[in-house]
Scaffold this active site. Sequence first.
Site, PDB file in Angstrom:
ATOM      1  CE  LYS A 125      -4.365   1.270   0.198  1.00 27.08           C
ATOM      2  NZ  LYS A 125      -5.567   0.625  -0.357  1.00 27.08           N
ATOM      3  CG  ASP A 165      -7.326   3.634  -0.844  1.00 21.44           C
ATOM      4  OD1 ASP A 165      -7.893   2.538  -0.785  1.00 21.44           O
ATOM      5  OD2 ASP A 165      -7.309   4.421   0.118  1.00 21.44           O
TER       6      ASP A 165
END
Length: 444
Positions: A125, A165
């Site tokens: 991430k 995201d």
Amino acid sequence: MKILQRVMDQVLKRNPHEPEFHQAVQEVLESLEPVAERHPEWVKAGIFDRIVEPERQVIFRVPWVDDNGNVQVNRGYRVQFNSAIGPYKGGIRFHPSVNLSIIKFLGFEQIFKNSLTTLPIGGGKGGSDFDPKGKSEGEVMRFCQSFMLELFRHIGEDMDVPAGDIGVGAREIGYMYGMYKKIRNTFTGALTGKGITWGGSLVRTEATGYGLCYFMEEAMNSRGKSFKGSTVVVSGSGNVAIYAAEKVHQLGGRVVAMSDSNGCIYDPDGINLDTVKQMKELERKRIREYVNCHPRAQYFEGPSGIWNIKCDIALPCATQNELDGESAKTLVSNGCFAVGEGANMPSTPEAIEVFLKNGVILGPAKAANAGGVATSALEMSQNSMRYSWTFEEVDAKLKSIMKDIYKNASQAAKEYNCEGNLVAGANIAGFEKVARAMYDQGIV
Ligand code: NDP
């Protein structure tokens, strides 16, 4: 926890001031205690100690020049958590709240989510504390380019493949990919969520929201329930929320409320998604402006008010810890029978406890929102083949993946004597595959 408490203690000691990361690890380790009992060889090989430690973390400076000629400096992150079953894969978040704790919690969750998709992708991430809100097009582009000027050396189609995201949609992926391609001088699928005309996959935009509904429909059908005829609230009004709401409508449910970080709207006639898409995807407006076009709708200040609205099904699709224990009690007392987590870790541990105690069908984020990353993996496959599938083909694959995720999570729950607990089931099923791979590959 007996066996794994030692691992948790080490996480707390080694990573102080990282509450979100602690919360994510605690929830997973609690579910894995029976797995540790059954697999002493995994304990001995340090699988649990190793899986909570990222393989690599990169923190970097992102300097850029704003429209007034002032130099701005943000901080960039990429946490490459686990590559046992494939290249690191996970989104990039641009939001002022981003810090190492948040990126690590998201990266850690991503390991198990990606494993659950049944596709060969590891967990990672990234992100930055940059806030795209209120910035000009030029500022967003310059920021994205500067971010990629460092990130490019850590990613690649067989190494690490970021996606979007919160705060990172098609526009930001476009600017980042443009810079990546220029520096590398290669056209490869090193990012997903690309535009359809330059390597993106059909259904990627819709995938997380649609996948959430496919998963929840499967979970609800097993208990004699469905979206059909149900009243639904969906928090957030971003990518996940909009396409979850769209699929709810297609499946015969009615979404009556949505939100953003300022407040929520309630429309007794059912939310008009064309209006929301126009406002959010094209005009970047606040959700409160919805009531200007729909006079019967009401606006309430504050995002958490959405949980006071009576519903059968709640889909939290905004952000972490947006649904606390009190809100969970209100939902249950209003008759809510199912909660599907579109956002990552949207329910606090207290909220999860309330749902599980009251027999609410709870679709945990790792499983329920895995459709986004699954479709990103399908985008990677299409890029490798230099070929693209039709909308119907990708949608059919997504649906079948979500059904398999439900089946695997519910089977794991049954196998470990916690039938119906999809939180534990998803953690166990996601973990076991990665643990086997790590075991086979030795101490690395
Ligand atoms: P977007 O940036 O598109 O949308 C986020 C939405 O949530 C916005 O409407 C935002 O409002 C709202 N929001 C943010 N904070 C709050 C808050 N405290 N209370 C209420 N609303 C809030 O992001 P995504 O839709 O992509 O992501 C949403 C969630 O889904 C995140 O948890 C993300 O990690 C998760 N997720 C996303 C995937 C994807 O494919 N995009 C895949 C899997 C998970 P505002 O505009 O006011 O900030």
